[in-house]
Scaffold this motif. Structure first.
Motif, short mmCIF file in Angstrom:
data_model
loop_
_atom_site.label_atom_id
_atom_site.label_comp_id
_atom_site.label_asym_id
_atom_site.label_seq_id
_atom_site.Cartn_x
_atom_site.Cartn_y
_atom_site.Cartn_z
N GLY A 1 -23.91 19.94 79.95
CA GLY A 1 -23.39 21.08 79.20
C GLY A 1 -22.77 20.65 77.89
N VAL A 2 -22.44 21.62 77.06
CA VAL A 2 -21.80 21.39 75.78
C VAL A 2 -20.44 22.07 75.80
CG1 VAL A 2 -21.94 21.77 73.30
CG2 VAL A 2 -24.03 21.29 74.60
N LEU A 3 -19.39 21.32 75.49
CA LEU A 3 -18.06 21.92 75.42
C LEU A 3 -18.00 22.90 74.26
CD1 LEU A 3 -15.62 18.94 76.04
CD2 LEU A 3 -16.00 20.88 77.52
N PHE B 1 -21.66 29.25 82.19
CA PHE B 1 -20.36 28.83 81.66
C PHE B 1 -19.42 28.58 82.83
CE2 PHE B 1 -19.47 33.25 82.43
CZ PHE B 1 -18.10 33.32 82.68
N HIS B 2 -18.41 27.78 82.62
CA HIS B 2 -17.35 27.62 83.60
C HIS B 2 -16.11 27.11 82.88
CE1 HIS B 2 -19.13 23.54 83.53
NE2 HIS B 2 -17.90 23.13 83.77
N LEU B 3 -14.96 27.30 83.49
CA LEU B 3 -13.70 26.85 82.91
C LEU B 3 -13.40 25.43 83.38
CD1 LEU B 3 -11.51 30.06 83.29
CD2 LEU B 3 -13.16 29.46 81.50
N ILE C 1 -26.77 38.00 80.49
CA ILE C 1 -25.36 38.19 80.81
C ILE C 1 -24.81 36.84 81.28
CG2 ILE C 1 -23.70 39.40 82.25
CD1 ILE C 1 -25.76 41.64 82.58
N PRO C 2 -23.81 36.29 80.60
CA PRO C 2 -23.26 34.99 81.02
C PRO C 2 -22.69 35.09 82.43
CG PRO C 2 -22.49 35.58 78.81
CD PRO C 2 -23.16 36.79 79.37
N ILE C 3 -22.98 34.07 83.24
CA ILE C 3 -22.56 34.08 84.64
C ILE C 3 -21.93 32.75 85.01
CG2 ILE C 3 -24.86 33.36 85.43
CD1 ILE C 3 -24.36 35.03 87.96
#
Length: 591
Positions: free
Chosen positions: A2-4, A141-143, A128-130
């Motif tokens: 992933g990319v920050l 995406f994720h935190l 839709i981002p999930i």
């Protein structure tokens, strides 16, 4: 992989399907409310404890608009993706959080797996981002765990890219304790952001201020991705800086230079007055503000004493005798004060000489060049008075005069002074000028003082070495020429005609590389196919070595930006050990 990136949740509608646990749900609601999500819609699974969930949602209902949907038939869940969103986006949900049971959490069923696949397909199809808990393959995406300064909003986070969340958590703890708290990063951030905001307010009161300035020096209101760092050290004419109308610009440039180069601990106490006044820059104010910091300072000095004791064993017997004699001299005898012009080498502590360390430890006042790295400055005990030059390309003469004034004031007080210089004092370091000026001042004022020179390793020689460039080599190069890219008054010096068998080394040339290349190629007829290597922060942990050709040098610097201090090496020796691969440029990071 992933990319920050930075996500802006402001005003969005988020749908969470399943809550996993009360603790997880609580943390997510706290984060989303802080990030100003307009509406949070939760659809819990049938087997979850609804009473606890309802109590939790009521507790946070003042912070965020919350809607709870109790759904018996999860087959219809995908319909909510297109019904519960904002009007301005045709009622489509902005983001989806999926926390349904899985093989990892247990209670996974064929029905739940099918529901998740339906949700994934619909979100992917409609972009839709999930974020799916325990299902990173389907997440967009994720935190991540972060350290955040709440007053400024500045945040530091780590992503392990699916290599184990516990690794990121451990690293973040280490960074928080050993870097963030140890260096008082919160104070640093709050002070620097406050200064930037103060300058921004001054800027808003003057319509004549160039809006492009803050973009050029990196104070613009955006993250680093949108910043072209190649113009950060662009040369500014001295007469422009002396114009009082440009006080705002000068202060802005100083702030940018301080952020980029000064030790972090010194930035906690910089004030707006420091930025607006030419001669105010004493780094010792408020550095030791409480008992704990004082104790840490003494401990650091004791540690350095131990280091010097080990070093002294390696010194010659004569030197040791002198040290012992000086230590037994009665305190009532007035000693001759000294000004030592000390070369600190290219920046690595490992390349600092024993003489330099001894001089730093025995000084009362240390006057340092701007580009002395924090690694070197870190060995200076906090009890020492430290002044760092306020320099940026174009104001070198006025900054130099400030240093000379500080040095003369110290001599008048009978202090032992170290004038800490980058590289070697006598290699484009103004050491010769300072030697004459200081000796003249001592003689004129009949002071009991002397000037000493302590050599240092110059980056002109270390830079090529760490970049695998043999400056002389049979059948390749039989001559070395060291030049500067910044002459008197900001003008380029007179360069020689091209010679193929020469290794040419330019110091202080990156900030005006366009003028340099134009002069060499068009005026002096240098071969534009000449191999070139830029060596930045030589011998330091963040060293960067970039290889290209003379004809591409300007373009490459615009692409990669600059990381001063840097040397430019030209000639066939550049590719003697590292062959040219035909690309526009190559970069090697680190030692």
């Amino acid at each position: 992989m992933g990319v920050l990136s930075v996500l802006n949740f402001t005003g969005e509608y988020h749908l969470m399907i399943g809550s996993y646990s009360i603790n997880y749900l609580t943390n997510k609601i706290k984060i989303l409310s802080k990030e100003k999500v307009s509406k949070f819609i939760l659809v819990p699974t049938i087997d979850q404890e609804l009473d606890q969930i309802e109590t939790l949602l009521r507790d946070y209902s003042d912070l965020i608009d919350i809607e709870l949907i109790k759904l018996d038939d999860f087959e219809k869940i995908t319909e909510y993706l297109f019904k519960l969103g904002r009007d301005e986006v045709n009622n489509v949900i902005d983001r989806v959080w999926v926390n349904l049971p899985s093989k990892i959490t247990g209670n996974s069923t064929i029905e739940y797996n099918q529901i998740k696949q339906n949700i994934f397909q619909q979100c992917q199809k409609n972009r839709i981002p999930i974020s799916s808990l325990h299902d990173s393959a389907n997440s967009r995406f994720h935190l991540i765990p972060t350290i955040k300064n709440e007053k400024t909003g500045i945040e530091l986070g780590i992503s392990t890219n699916k290599n184990g969340c516990i690794i990121g958590t451990r690293l973040l703890k280490e960074i928080e304790v050993k870097f963030w708290k140890h260096n008082h990063i919160d104070k640093f951030l709050e002070n620097i952001v406050s200064l930037r905001n103060s300058l921004k307010q001054l800027k808003s009161q003057n319509d004549n201020i160039n809006d492009d300035l803050w973009y050029q020096i990196g104070l613009i209101a955006q993250d680093e991705e949108g910043w072209d760092s190649s113009k950060f050290n662009e040369f500014v004419k001295e007469e422009f800086i002396k114009n009082n109308v440009q006080k705002f610009e000068t202060a802005s440039r100083w702030l940018a230079q301080m952020i980029q180069y000064y030790p972090l601990r010194t930035l906690n106490t910089i004030s707006l007055k420091d930025l607006l006044q030419n001669d105010s820059n004493d780094m010792t104010e408020s550095l030791v503000s409480n008992t704990e910091e004082k104790e840490a300072s003494f401990a650091k000095e004791a540690s350095l004493n131990s280091l010097l004791q080990n070093i002294s064993e390696k010194l010659s017997a004569d030197k040791q005798t002198i040290i012992n004699n000086e230590s037994t001299t009665t305190t009532t005898t007035k000693k001759q004060s000294t000004v030592k012009l000390v070369g600190s080498g290219p920046g690595s502590l490992s390349m600092l000489t024993l003489q330099a360390i001894d001089a730093i430890h025995s000084a009362d006042l240390i006057l340092a060049d701007k580009l002395i790295p924090e690694e070197v400055l870190s060995i200076i005990p906090e009890s020492k008075q430290l002044y760092i030059a306020k320099k940026f390309p174009g104001n070198a003469d006025s900054a130099q005069q400030q240093l000379l004034n500080k040095c003369q004031e110290g001599l008048d007080k009978g202090l032992n002074i170290v004038r800490l210089k980058q590289g070697d004092p006598y290699v484009f370091g103004r050491g010769g000028e300072e030697f004459l000026q200081l000796n003249e001042y001592i003689a004129t004022n009949n002071l009991d003082a002397k000037v000493e020179i302590i050599p240092g390793l110059t980056s002109a020689l270390v830079g090529p070495l760490v970049a695998d460039i043999p400056m002389t080599m049979r059948n390749v190069s039989n001559e070395i020429l060291i030049m500067t890219g910044t002459g008197t008054g900001g003008n380029l010096p007179v360069y020689p005609e091209y010679k193929k068998e020469r290794t040419s080394i330019f110091l202080m040339g990156l900030h005006r590389v366009e003028m340099l290349v134009d002069n060499l190629v068009n005026d002096k007829k240098w071969d534009d196919e000449t191999a070139v290597c830029i060596v930045e922060r030589a011998a330091c942990e963040d060293q960067r070595v970039t290889r290209t050709k003379l004809k591409n040098l300007v373009e490459v610097v615009k692409i990669i930006g600059s990381r001063p201090p840097g040397v430019i090496v030209m000639g066939p020796a550049v590719n003697a050990l590292v062959p040219d691969n035909g690309e526009l440029y190559t970069i090697k990071e680190g030692l």
